[in-house]
Design a protein around this motif. Structure first.
Motif, PDB file in Angstrom:
ATOM      1  N   LEU A   1      -0.752  -0.879  16.944  1.00  0.00           N
ATOM      2  CA  LEU A   1       0.622  -0.935  16.451  1.00  0.00           C
ATOM      3  C   LEU A   1       0.729  -1.849  15.235  1.00  0.00           C
ATOM      4  CD1 LEU A   1       2.626  -1.163  19.799  1.00  0.00           C
ATOM      5  CD2 LEU A   1       2.218   0.856  18.396  1.00  0.00           C
ATOM      6  N   THR A   2       0.014  -2.959  15.277  1.00  0.00           N
ATOM      7  CA  THR A   2       0.029  -3.905  14.160  1.00  0.00           C
ATOM      8  C   THR A   2      -0.500  -3.263  12.896  1.00  0.00           C
ATOM      9  OG1 THR A   2      -0.454  -5.631  15.788  1.00  0.00           O
ATOM     10  CG2 THR A   2      -0.629  -6.230  13.466  1.00  0.00           C
ATOM     11  N   TRP A   3      -1.631  -2.548  13.020  1.00  0.00           N
ATOM     12  CA  TRP A   3      -2.221  -1.920  11.836  1.00  0.00           C
ATOM     13  C   TRP A   3      -1.282  -0.868  11.248  1.00  0.00           C
ATOM     14  CZ3 TRP A   3      -4.878  -5.721  11.550  1.00  0.00           C
ATOM     15  CH2 TRP A   3      -5.849  -6.136  12.463  1.00  0.00           C
ATOM     16  N   ARG A   4      -0.550  -0.157  12.092  1.00  0.00           N
ATOM     17  CA  ARG A   4       0.414   0.828  11.596  1.00  0.00           C
ATOM     18  C   ARG A   4       1.548   0.137  10.829  1.00  0.00           C
ATOM     19  NH1 ARG A   4       1.194   5.927  14.428  1.00  0.00           N
ATOM     20  NH2 ARG A   4      -0.627   6.505  15.673  1.00  0.00           N
TER      21      ARG A   4
ATOM     22  N   GLY B   1      -0.082  -1.320   7.558  1.00  0.00           N
ATOM     23  CA  GLY B   1      -0.654  -0.348   6.635  1.00  0.00           C
ATOM     24  C   GLY B   1       0.303   0.726   6.168  1.00  0.00           C
ATOM     25  N   ILE B   2       1.352   0.990   6.953  1.00  0.00           N
ATOM     26  CA  ILE B   2       2.305   2.042   6.594  1.00  0.00           C
ATOM     27  C   ILE B   2       3.691   1.464   6.355  1.00  0.00           C
ATOM     28  CG2 ILE B   2       3.383   4.197   7.308  1.00  0.00           C
ATOM     29  CD1 ILE B   2       0.908   4.746   9.046  1.00  0.00           C
ATOM     30  N   ALA B   3       4.226   0.783   7.370  1.00  0.00           N
ATOM     31  CA  ALA B   3       5.618   0.318   7.278  1.00  0.00           C
ATOM     32  C   ALA B   3       5.829  -0.668   6.135  1.00  0.00           C
ATOM     33  CB  ALA B   3       6.042  -0.313   8.606  1.00  0.00           C
ATOM     34  N   MET B   4       4.907  -1.615   5.974  1.00  0.00           N
ATOM     35  CA  MET B   4       5.120  -2.642   4.955  1.00  0.00           C
ATOM     36  C   MET B   4       5.064  -2.085   3.528  1.00  0.00           C
ATOM     37  SD  MET B   4       3.321  -6.358   4.615  1.00  0.00           S
ATOM     38  CE  MET B   4       3.900  -7.551   3.422  1.00  0.00           C
ATOM     39  N   PRO B   5       4.045  -1.288   3.150  1.00  0.00           N
ATOM     40  CA  PRO B   5       4.059  -0.716   1.798  1.00  0.00           C
ATOM     41  C   PRO B   5       5.259   0.192   1.550  1.00  0.00           C
ATOM     42  CG  PRO B   5       1.868  -0.543   2.770  1.00  0.00           C
ATOM     43  CD  PRO B   5       2.784  -0.985   3.865  1.00  0.00           C
TER      44      PRO B   5
END
Length: 414
Positions: free
Chosen positions: A93-96, A99-103
């Motif tokens: 969940l952290t990597w998602r 890697g996706i939500a933040m950018p």
């Protein structure tokens, strides 16, 4: 009455409230940050006490250093709370989110700010970057509680680990904004930014944090039994380790925020279940809470005693609402599509990306490095978005998290 005596009494009151309020507000639809901001607004209101505050925008170096220290203490505490070893599967969940939500959040924030606020490219990127990270300081109500206490709770784990990592990973965006604002046309700034501010400083933050965390773990748990740091039982080690790792990493031109959080994970990994982690966390959290309350009281005072909200443009209000109620929830939810995590928890993870004092640090830092057009607009927008996040999340988080706990069969601690 001497000002010093009044400040001493006020500090004593704040310290006592730091101890009492978390217990008093435990089941109420209120949060500690909400109360702190409200206290500051009342105390420094010209119509109530007449106390004055310096213009925080004119004392950027002071604002930067105070918020910097508060954030690194919070990152240490966040890292110590995480019981799960870092891995591709258990941190999925952290990597998602990173890697996706933040950018996606950064891009949408920049586009919306350029559209609504009329900011140029550098200023739009700066506003997006400083508001992109979720806050480790103000998010205690949605984070794990303490070391060795984690239950099967993806919501709190994801929000804790995301806040721990994205405060450091927001720095490349801030440095990009600085490069855009300060580089002359024709200067090959992109490669310099990417190689140093992205590749080198992120890598150094990870490796320095992990290496120093393992080294501190050896000193704490692996030395001959009578000489380990754990034998002292002293929580002050948490503050010393935080400052040492942050300072050394910054000297190596790495991201200290990232290193402190990774160091805490490395320290945990040396003796994951040791009760000394609880001592370290408790001490760091107590100092962080007192400092947080002081900073938020001053922040609340600045809202009414300075011109930061005078005027408060409609476009700023619209941006804050879009940022908190639309952009973060959508980007967070999209990043979690396909995850086996229950729908209610995915929604909570997406919604409770709290904005806070880390954004103030980044803005104070960047404002000293380059001249940004519309900087007053950026300050007003950041302040309004933080206040909106504190209020909306503070009012809703307690009942929502209790509902999720009941739905998932988690027994709440009494």
């Amino acid at each position: 009455m001497p000002t010093y005596i009044a400040l001493l009494a006020g500090f004593g009151a704040i310290t006592l409230l730091t101890v009492w309020l978390p217990q008093a507000l435990r089941r109420a639809p209120l949060s500690l940050p909400m109360i702190c901001v409200a206290i500051g607004a009342v105390v420094f209101s010209p119509s109530v006490t007449g106390l004055s505050l310096p213009d925080l925008k004119a004392d950027l170096a002071v604002v930067e250093r105070i918020t910097e220290f508060l954030v690194i203490l919070s990152l240490m505490g966040a890292g110590l709370k995480i019981d799960r070893p870092m891995s591709a599967a258990s941190w999925r969940l952290t990597w998602r989110l990173l890697g996706i939500a933040m950018p996606v959040t950064i891009v949408l924030f920049a586009v919306v700010s350029a559209w609504l606020l009329g900011l140029g490219l550098a200023s739009a990127v700066l506003l997006a970057a400083v508001l992109a990270p979720t806050d480790p300081v103000l998010a205690s109500d949605v984070q794990l509680s303490a070391p060795n206490s984690e239950k099967p709770d993806d919501t709190r784990f994801a929000l804790t680990s995301e806040a721990g990592l994205n405060d450091g990973l927001a720095f490349p965006g801030v440095m990009l904004a600085i490069a855009l604002a300060s580089t002359a046309d024709g200067d090959p700034w992109f490669w310099r930014w990417f190689s140093i501010d992205v590749a080198w400083r992120v890598t150094m933050g990870f490796f320095a944090g992990w290496a120093l965390g393992k080294a501190l773990g050896w000193l704490t748990f692996r030395l001959p039994s009578k000489t380990t740091l754990a034998k002292t039982g002293d929580g002050l080690v948490a503050v010393g380790a935080t400052c040492l790792v942050y300072g050394l990493t910054e000297m190596m031109n790495g991201y200290g925020f990232l290193a402190v959080f990774i160091m805490a994970l490395g320290l945990r990994s040396e003796e994951r279940g040791h009760e000394y982690h609880e001592t370290l966390h408790e001490f760091a959290e107590q100092i962080e809470r007192v400092l947080m309350m002081v900073v938020l009281v001053v922040f609340g005072g600045a809202l009414v005693a300075t011109d930061i909200f005078s005027p408060l443009p409609t476009a700023t209000v619209m941006f804050g609402i879009a940022a908190i109620c639309i952009v973060r929830p959508i980007s967070g939810f999209v990043s979690l599509i396909g995850s086996p995590t229950p729908l209610a928890e995915r929604v909570a993870i997406s919604v409770y990306g709290i904005r806070g004092l880390g954004s103030v640090y980044y803005l104070a830092y960047a404002a000293q490095k380059a001249d940004f057009t519309g900087i007053d607009t950026i300050w007003t927008t950041v302040a309004f978005t933080i206040v909106l996040s504190i209020v909306l999340h503070g009012v809703t988080v307690t009942p929502v998290m209790r509902l999720i706990d009941r739905k998932q069969g988690r027994v709440e601690a009494e």
